[in-house]
Scaffold this active site. Sequence first.
Site, PDB file in Angstrom:
ATOM      1  CB  SER A  68      -0.934  -0.057   1.214  1.00 54.30           C
ATOM      2  OG  SER A  68      -2.057   0.716   0.969  1.00 54.30           O
ATOM      3  CG  HIS A  74      -5.665  -2.554   0.711  1.00 52.84           C
ATOM      4  ND1 HIS A  74      -4.936  -2.248  -0.421  1.00 52.84           N
ATOM      5  CD2 HIS A  74      -5.149  -1.793   1.706  1.00 52.84           C
ATOM      6  CE1 HIS A  74      -4.035  -1.339  -0.117  1.00 52.84           C
ATOM      7  NE2 HIS A  74      -4.133  -1.051   1.167  1.00 52.84           N
TER       8      HIS A  74
HETATM    9  C1  GTR Z   1      -5.419   4.488   1.854  1.00 52.72           C
HETATM   10  C2  GTR Z   1      -4.874   5.322   0.735  1.00 52.72           C
HETATM   11  C3  GTR Z   1      -4.179   4.421  -0.230  1.00 52.72           C
HETATM   12  C4  GTR Z   1      -3.262   3.419   0.446  1.00 52.72           C
HETATM   13  C5  GTR Z   1      -3.759   2.953   1.787  1.00 52.72           C
HETATM   14  C6  GTR Z   1      -2.745   2.315   2.723  1.00 52.72           C
HETATM   15  O1  GTR Z   1      -6.192   5.177   2.727  1.00 52.72           O
HETATM   16  O2  GTR Z   1      -5.939   5.981   0.141  1.00 52.72           O
HETATM   17  O3  GTR Z   1      -3.492   5.207  -1.184  1.00 52.72           O
HETATM   18  O4  GTR Z   1      -1.989   3.913   0.541  1.00 52.72           O
HETATM   19  O5  GTR Z   1      -4.321   3.968   2.523  1.00 52.72           O
HETATM   20  O6  GTR Z   1      -1.585   2.692   2.775  1.00 52.72           O
HETATM   21  O7  GTR Z   1      -3.148   1.438   3.470  1.00 52.72           O
END
Ligand code: GTR
Length: 434
Positions: free
Chosen positions: A268, A409
């Site tokens: 991420s 995610h």
């Molecule tokens: C989210 C963000 C993403 C990603 C994520 C993370 O809120 O919008 O770009 O980076 O966080 O790092 O878990």
Amino acid sequence: MDHTYRLLSFLFCIVFFFEGLEITAQDILINQDESKVPAYTLPDPLQRADGKRVTDPQQWLHRQRAALLKLFAENVYGRMPVKPGNMKFKITSVDSFALGGSAIRKQVTILFTNAASAPSMDLLIYLPKSAKGPVPVFMGLNFYGNQTIHADSGIRLSTRWMMNDEKMGLVNNRATEASRGKDAGKWAVEEIIKRGYGLATAYYGDLEPDNPDGWKTGIRTTLKTELSIHENEWGAIGAWAWGLSRIMDYLETDADVDAKKVVITGHSRLGKACLWAAANDERFAIVVSNNSGEGGAALSKRWFGETIEKINTSFPHWFAPAFKQYNKHPEKLPVDMHILLALMAPRPLYVASAADDWWADPKGEFLSAKNAEPVYSLFGKKGLGVNAMPPVDHPVGETIRYHIRTGKHDFTLYDWQQYLDFADKQFGRSSKRQ
Ligand code: GTR
């Protein structure tokens, strides 16, 4: 009647337009409907500024690569300072019987200057006990402190600023004992060790706390003079990426590590930092981006999921201030993320998405990897080998590899297994997968 009909069709059009679209709290329109993605044009990585085209690896390596890297520095992440001349490594503990005797655990403090109160980062390293010589290593930053990646009670508890998260054992902006092992699900430590690889990790907040004021206490302030850089010339992602290169500086000095076989990874936002670090620093042998999304592997000009405007609004400290000029005009950005991926060439690159992670735009990540292929071709390296996205849990590709995993995610055991297989293949190791 005619009137009513017109009114109804007008309302229908409005409903149709907004279906699959979402207006966020900051009035930013977000799209999650594939049929509504407008046409966009990607810049050609092989097109030189003087109008000529890059046709061989030498031109790419000696000219084009640097020119494109500069565009990312100027428009997206900011300038990347070089390493300080007076760093020190302090080995604070070594345990040769860690993880039930299967691993060696080392903890090392990387001091960025030789001053008594030098800014520093704390590195945690696991190495397979069975190793007969220097081992290849996976490395990446972690989100909540080294003690969260495994329940191993020998890991030093981070004393740095943390985002509060009671479930993770992070209270009053500090980690508590309850945080031990809380993020272990993202770190397949035993699997990595079993496969004969080492693991090196550090807390990203050691470099810059992840909040809009974090730069005030992070290295963008504390190392400003040593690195000759103003805090506005880079952003938090730049600072995290810079730290990844400092971990590499240490690994090069560790006789138990094969520094020519270091795999850099990140999930991420830390996947974004991993890509920026590897674009700048060619010592990383293999690059693995896990669900890095917007500002990482996903195409920015493709309107789907998180956008430049949204990321710069939610996280105003992540990128260089210059990136904000593209909030409403992604089409004006002189680069896109397929070019960032191409900067890894000819090194092996793995890009991974997750099926339920629409926010990170899996298709945009796939297309980015796909459009990096012409640069890999210059080196005679094969890319994905397919034109359309593969089904879930079916990795594709050779030197550029891609998968979309079932689920959300996350950084799962499945992901790690694919990366370990990829590293085995690229390093010419016989697979130890059972
Ligand atoms: C989210 C963000 C993403 C990603 C994520 C993370 O809120 O919008 O770009 O980076 O966080 O790092 O878990």
